[in-house]
Design an enzyme around this catalytic site. Structure first.
Site, PDB file in Angstrom:
ATOM      1  N   ARG A  53       0.843  -1.205   0.000  1.00 63.38           N
ATOM      2  CA  ARG A  53       0.000   0.000   0.000  1.00 63.38           C
ATOM      3  C   ARG A  53       0.876   1.252   0.000  1.00 63.38           C
ATOM      4  O   ARG A  53       0.573   2.252  -0.646  1.00 63.38           O
ATOM      5  CB  ARG A  53      -0.974   0.014   1.201  1.00 63.38           C
ATOM      6  CG  ARG A  53      -1.746   1.328   1.306  1.00 63.38           C
ATOM      7  CD  ARG A  53      -3.009   1.262   2.164  1.00 63.38           C
ATOM      8  NE  ARG A  53      -2.891   0.422   3.337  1.00 63.38           N
ATOM      9  CZ  ARG A  53      -2.183   0.702   4.437  1.00 63.38           C
ATOM     10  NH1 ARG A  53      -1.525   1.847   4.529  1.00 63.38           N
ATOM     11  NH2 ARG A  53      -2.120  -0.144   5.446  1.00 63.38           N
ATOM     12  N   TYR A 106     -16.452  15.888 -16.789  1.00 65.71           N
ATOM     13  CA  TYR A 106     -16.801  14.463 -16.769  1.00 65.71           C
ATOM     14  C   TYR A 106     -17.894  14.235 -15.715  1.00 65.71           C
ATOM     15  O   TYR A 106     -17.798  14.736 -14.584  1.00 65.71           O
ATOM     16  CB  TYR A 106     -15.540  13.661 -16.436  1.00 65.71           C
ATOM     17  CG  TYR A 106     -15.787  12.200 -16.225  1.00 65.71           C
ATOM     18  CD1 TYR A 106     -16.132  11.383 -17.298  1.00 65.71           C
ATOM     19  CD2 TYR A 106     -15.681  11.628 -14.965  1.00 65.71           C
ATOM     20  CE1 TYR A 106     -16.367  10.036 -17.111  1.00 65.71           C
ATOM     21  CE2 TYR A 106     -15.906  10.274 -14.772  1.00 65.71           C
ATOM     22  CZ  TYR A 106     -16.251   9.486 -15.849  1.00 65.71           C
ATOM     23  OH  TYR A 106     -16.477   8.156 -15.657  1.00 65.71           O
ATOM     24  N   ASP A 179      -7.816  17.875 -15.950  1.00 70.86           N
ATOM     25  CA  ASP A 179      -8.067  16.476 -16.298  1.00 70.86           C
ATOM     26  C   ASP A 179      -7.605  16.299 -17.742  1.00 70.86           C
ATOM     27  O   ASP A 179      -8.222  16.813 -18.667  1.00 70.86           O
ATOM     28  CB  ASP A 179      -9.563  16.165 -16.147  1.00 70.86           C
ATOM     29  CG  ASP A 179      -9.900  14.707 -16.439  1.00 70.86           C
ATOM     30  OD1 ASP A 179      -9.160  14.061 -17.206  1.00 70.86           O
ATOM     31  OD2 ASP A 179     -10.921  14.221 -15.918  1.00 70.86           O
ATOM     32  N   LYS A 204      -8.164   4.994 -19.871  1.00 71.71           N
ATOM     33  CA  LYS A 204      -8.464   5.416 -21.230  1.00 71.71           C
ATOM     34  C   LYS A 204      -7.210   5.336 -22.109  1.00 71.71           C
ATOM     35  O   LYS A 204      -6.710   4.254 -22.330  1.00 71.71           O
ATOM     36  CB  LYS A 204      -9.090   6.819 -21.190  1.00 71.71           C
ATOM     37  CG  LYS A 204     -10.156   6.988 -20.082  1.00 71.71           C
ATOM     38  CD  LYS A 204     -11.388   6.143 -20.265  1.00 71.71           C
ATOM     39  CE  LYS A 204     -12.329   6.117 -19.072  1.00 71.71           C
ATOM     40  NZ  LYS A 204     -12.702   7.394 -18.475  1.00 71.71           N
TER      41      LYS A 204
HETATM   42  C1  LIG Z   1     -13.228   7.955 -17.257  1.00 74.54           C
HETATM   43  C2  LIG Z   1     -12.902   9.342 -16.872  1.00 74.54           C
HETATM   44  C3  LIG Z   1     -12.681   9.688 -15.536  1.00 74.54           C
HETATM   45  C4  LIG Z   1     -12.860   8.706 -14.396  1.00 74.54           C
HETATM   46  O1  LIG Z   1     -11.921   7.701 -14.429  1.00 74.54           O
HETATM   47  P1  LIG Z   1     -12.182   6.190 -13.908  1.00 74.54           P
HETATM   48  O2  LIG Z   1     -10.905   5.513 -14.228  1.00 74.54           O
HETATM   49  O3  LIG Z   1     -13.360   5.664 -14.665  1.00 74.54           O
HETATM   50  O4  LIG Z   1     -12.462   6.284 -12.450  1.00 74.54           O
HETATM   51  C5  LIG Z   1     -12.324  10.995 -15.248  1.00 74.54           C
HETATM   52  N1  LIG Z   1     -12.203  11.926 -16.228  1.00 74.54           N
HETATM   53  C6  LIG Z   1     -12.438  11.629 -17.524  1.00 74.54           C
HETATM   54  C7  LIG Z   1     -12.301  12.695 -18.561  1.00 74.54           C
HETATM   55  C8  LIG Z   1     -12.792  10.332 -17.884  1.00 74.54           C
HETATM   56  O5  LIG Z   1     -13.028  10.054 -19.181  1.00 74.54           O
END
Ligand SMILES: *Cc1c(COP(=O)(O)O)cnc(C)c1O
Length: 386
Positions: A53, A106, A179, A204
């Site tokens: 952890r 998001y 982000d 992603k």
């Molecule tokens: C998918 C996504 C998230 C959240 O991420 P997770 O891995 O699903 O928790 C945050 N910001 C954007 C732009 C995303 O596409």
């Protein structure tokens, strides 16, 4: 290779944090599937590792790779993008504080801030981030702590000026968070434009193969990184070693993938913008996109995400999303395979009826790496069926 600081992006993606194994010469560093580490006498840690952890060498390798790609001083790898966001916000905010975020952030980010943090006394204001006056007008001198930026935005692909927002945020003493999930560091590096923290859903483009959920934070400032690192250790939403390893493997091909995602998406967006059944194409690579020039100035290429608004409204959008075959109907994005998504019922169901609601005629495409002729033919037959 020991230090990759002076190398180009693709070299860093392959080598940063990825030194060969000194014991065996294995080119790929081992996957450390271990929860704990033997001590040479009490407190005698080898390489600082004690319990996974707190730290695991596979996770460390990913964190070094991420920091090198975003130009940060340190990165932290989490179990999901939202776990990363949660740790960051919890580390910065306390009850009574206030967050400013974009009006097409998001959906999960909005849900976290509005519904989870809202219950702990954190307030928020949603603004159009492309309107600088609206952003500065929403900042409360006594309580705003965070400006949350997402560009390109999801799903309407709005482009906002990272440098201008970073300057405005810093003038008010805020932490400016970007982000960077949609662009990835191969196309956009927010820290170099003045942001303080970059957030990723590594699920992603960074992972890139739809086989792992993960998240990351990359910091410009060592002190904030230390604070959030402590919270990550104390609260525990770390990525497991196998997840970290898969993400690292994905990242090694990030640059070539992003180039091809962008080429395929550009071709598709140009085709869609000539089709009678399509009302609007939301893709920053099109000259008609209101953010095109800004995107060209802060991005290397325009990425693989396209949204389209259909003339036939909600019924046409639903039918289109259920009529493609190479584009598979699923949430998420950024993998090698193409996906289609109907945001108002799928990825953005959580913001339905709020000020972040997505128009009901909108479909989102994550353009993958298949042959462009197959992608074009698939979209063409789905539009013909409307
Ligand atoms: C998918 C996504 C998230 C959240 O991420 P997770 O891995 O699903 O928790 C945050 N910001 C954007 C732009 C995303 O596409």
């Amino acid at each position: 290779m020991t230090s990759t600081d002076d190398h180009g992006f693709a070299t860093r993606a392959i080598h940063a944090g990825q030194d060969f194994d000194p014991t065996t010469g294995a080119v790929i560093p081992p996957l450390y599937l271990t929860s704990t580490f033997v001590q040479d006498g009490i407190g005698g840690l080898r390489g600082g590792y004690e319990y996974s952890r707190g730290g695991n060498p596979t996770r460390t390798g990913l964190e070094e790779q991420l920091a090198a790609l975003e130009g940060g001083v340190r990165a932290l790898s989490f179990a999901s993008g939202l776990a990363a966001e949660d740790a960051l916000l919890r580390g910065i905010l306390k009850p009574g504080d206030h967050v400013v975020l974009g009006n097409d952030a998001y959906g999960g980010t909005y849900r976290l801030i509005a519904r989870v943090f809202g219950a702990w006394g954190i307030e928020h204001t949603v603004v159009d981030l492309s309107d600088l006056d609206a952003v500065t007008g929403a900042i409360r001198a006594e309580s705003t702590r965070v400006l949350w930026v997402e560009t390109p935005s999801n799903p309407l692909m709005k482009i906002t000026d990272i440098r201008a927002l970073a300057d405005a945020g810093h003038e008010a003493g805020l932490t400016v968070v970007v982000d960077n999930t949609f662009a990835s560091p191969a196309l956009q590096q927010p820290l170099s434009l003045g942001a303080d923290v970059v957030v990723h859903s590594t699920t992603k483009y960074l992972g890139g193969h739809s086989d792992v959920v993960g998240g990351a934070l990359v910091f410009a400032d060592a002190e904030l990184a230390e604070k959030i690192g402590f919270l990550q250790f104390a609260a525990g939403a770390v990525s497991g070693p196998l997840d970290a390893w898969l993400t690292t493997r994905g990242i090694k091909t990030l640059q070539v993938r992003m180039q091809r995602h962008s080429e395929n998406a550009q071709r598709l967006a140009e085709y869609l913008s000539t089709h009678d059944a399509v009302e609007t194409v939301y893709y920053p690579g099109l000259e008609s996109h209101p953010g095109h020039e800004l995107a060209a100035s802060q991005m290397v290429a325009f990425g693989g995400m396209i949204s389209l608004g259909l003339r036939g409204g909600e019924a046409a959008a639903r039918k289109f999303a259920e009529s493609t075959s190479v584009f598979q109907l699923a949430e998420s994005l950024g993998g090698v395979e193409s996906l289609v998504n109907y945001p108002s019922e799928m990825t953005h169901a959580s913001v339905k009826g709020t000020e972040l609601a997505v128009p009901e005629n909108v479909v989102r495409l994550s353009v993958g790496l298949e042959d462009i002729d197959d992608l074009l033919a698939d979209v063409k037959q789905a539009l013909a069926a409307l």
